[in-house]
Design a protein around this motif. Structure first.
Motif, mmCIF file in Angstrom:
data_model
loop_
_atom_site.group_PDB
_atom_site.id
_atom_site.type_symbol
_atom_site.label_atom_id
_atom_site.label_comp_id
_atom_site.label_asym_id
_atom_site.label_seq_id
_atom_site.Cartn_x
_atom_site.Cartn_y
_atom_site.Cartn_z
ATOM 1 N N LEU A 1 0.827 -1.207 0.000
ATOM 2 C CA LEU A 1 0.000 0.000 0.000
ATOM 3 C C LEU A 1 0.864 1.260 0.000
ATOM 4 C CD1 LEU A 1 -2.830 -0.847 2.563
ATOM 5 C CD2 LEU A 1 -3.033 -0.687 0.071
ATOM 6 N N PHE B 1 -4.498 4.747 2.575
ATOM 7 C CA PHE B 1 -5.015 3.593 1.845
ATOM 8 C C PHE B 1 -5.238 2.370 2.742
ATOM 9 C CE2 PHE B 1 -2.864 6.349 -1.093
ATOM 10 C CZ PHE B 1 -3.684 6.357 -2.207
ATOM 11 N N GLN C 1 -0.276 -4.569 -6.352
ATOM 12 C CA GLN C 1 -1.738 -4.642 -6.315
ATOM 13 C C GLN C 1 -2.203 -5.212 -4.983
ATOM 14 O OE1 GLN C 1 -3.694 -7.256 -9.127
ATOM 15 N NE2 GLN C 1 -5.736 -6.565 -8.549
ATOM 16 N N LEU D 1 -11.277 7.477 1.658
ATOM 17 C CA LEU D 1 -10.051 7.696 0.889
ATOM 18 C C LEU D 1 -10.084 9.047 0.176
ATOM 19 C CD1 LEU D 1 -7.354 6.678 -0.190
ATOM 20 C CD2 LEU D 1 -8.608 5.507 -2.011
ATOM 21 N N ILE E 1 -1.228 6.215 -8.798
ATOM 22 C CA ILE E 1 -1.915 5.255 -7.929
ATOM 23 C C ILE E 1 -3.359 5.184 -8.410
ATOM 24 C CG2 ILE E 1 -2.674 4.736 -5.583
ATOM 25 C CD1 ILE E 1 -0.265 6.456 -4.620
ATOM 26 N N VAL F 1 -7.243 3.327 -7.766
ATOM 27 C CA VAL F 1 -8.086 2.582 -6.830
ATOM 28 C C VAL F 1 -9.432 2.346 -7.495
ATOM 29 C CG1 VAL F 1 -9.059 2.480 -4.513
ATOM 30 C CG2 VAL F 1 -6.968 3.795 -4.924
ATOM 31 N N VAL G 1 -6.233 -1.707 -5.038
ATOM 32 C CA VAL G 1 -5.349 -0.543 -5.050
ATOM 33 C C VAL G 1 -4.100 -0.890 -5.854
ATOM 34 C CG1 VAL G 1 -4.028 1.097 -3.652
ATOM 35 C CG2 VAL G 1 -6.178 0.158 -2.777
ATOM 36 N N ASN H 1 -0.322 0.507 -6.973
ATOM 37 C CA ASN H 1 0.753 1.453 -6.668
ATOM 38 C C ASN H 1 1.864 1.232 -7.693
ATOM 39 O OD1 ASN H 1 2.517 3.240 -5.489
ATOM 40 N ND2 ASN H 1 3.066 1.888 -3.791
#
Length: 254
Positions: free
Chosen positions: A96, A104, A138, A155, A211, A213, A222, A224
């Motif tokens: 994350l 997150f 992920q 978020l 990023i 989501v 999510v 990254n």
């Protein structure tokens, strides 16, 4: 005459009292099922399930109705021409992103399962010996009730309060926007920071990464994207990965 000495009345009552208790223990043991431990996965083979874990920020609901395990098949797989190395499981807290805080990782008690995998990617026309372009982490959360929708709301609020943050000793900016046509709802976060040389000196340019989501019913994933050794990520590859991932999760949920 028998040599057996009768138990005193007190001990007799204790033994009789234990008989129902032992029966209860035996019944409880008979009703508990255990699974055989899975066979070890060969070092060169991909695991069949990701290591699902409780969200680090809270405990799952005791009456959770969502999935409590997340199989590897729920995670997106890069096409061969973009895959530098096989995907691998990683701890959720490492996958994350962290900006101003733990934006997150706010799933809380409605999280029923969480797991993460990382894949190293390259450009489609790169030779096998070239340096990777980056890594995509992920994370998948499954939620109970309205937890997934609530997570997206929290978020967005957290990201609005974090327009900039510290990134490797420099100040980075974060700009959020909607990502239309992806899942039930999705957002994209564009990160920008000063570029530096390998020895840490500012070059005058900038680096960027993203990023993403996305929510698919009661599941949130999510992404990254981290460029290799602090370089920029690849927004085109990430966009493709996110859209493929939503379809993968939708198939898993059916």
């Amino acid at each position: 005459m028998s040599r057996h000495t009768p138990l005193p009345p007190t001990r007799t009552r204790r033994v009789l009292a234990l008989i129902p208790l032992l029966g209860t223990i035996a019944l409880a043991t008979a009703c508990t099922t255990t699974e055989d431990p899975p066979a070890s996965t060969p070092s060169g083979a991909a695991p069949t399930s990701a290591a699902a874990a409780v969200d680090p920020t809270g405990q799952p609901s005791s009456s959770a109705s969502g999935p409590t395990t997340i199989p590897t098949s729920a995670f997106v797989e890069l096409p061969t021409e973009l895959r530098k190395s096989p995907r691998r499981t990683v701890p959720v807290e490492e996958a994350l992103p962290k900006l101003c805080g733990n934006e997150f990782g706010t799933g809380g008690r409605q999280v029923t399962a969480s797991a993460a995998m990382t894949v190293t990617y390259k450009k489609a026309d790169d030779n096998a010996g070239n340096t990777p372009q980056g890594m995509i982490h992920q994370t998948i959360f499954t939620f109970d009730g309205t937890g997934a929708t609530d997570y997206m709301g929290r978020l967005r609020t957290a990201l609005e309060a974090c327009p900039s943050f510290q990134h490797d000793g420099s100040r980075a900016t974060a700009k959020s926007e909607a990502l239309p046509g992806v899942g039930d709802e999705a957002l994209l976060l564009n990160l920008t920071w000063p570029a530096t040389s390998l020895n840490g000196e500012h070059t005058g340019g900038t680096e960027t990464s993203q990023i993403a989501v996305a929510r698919v019913d009661t599941v949130v994933t999510v992404f990254n994207d981290q460029g290799w050794e602090g370089s920029s990520g690849n927004p085109t590859i990430l966009d493709r990965v996110v859209r493929d991932a939503v379809r993968t999760i939708d198939t898993w949920q059916r």
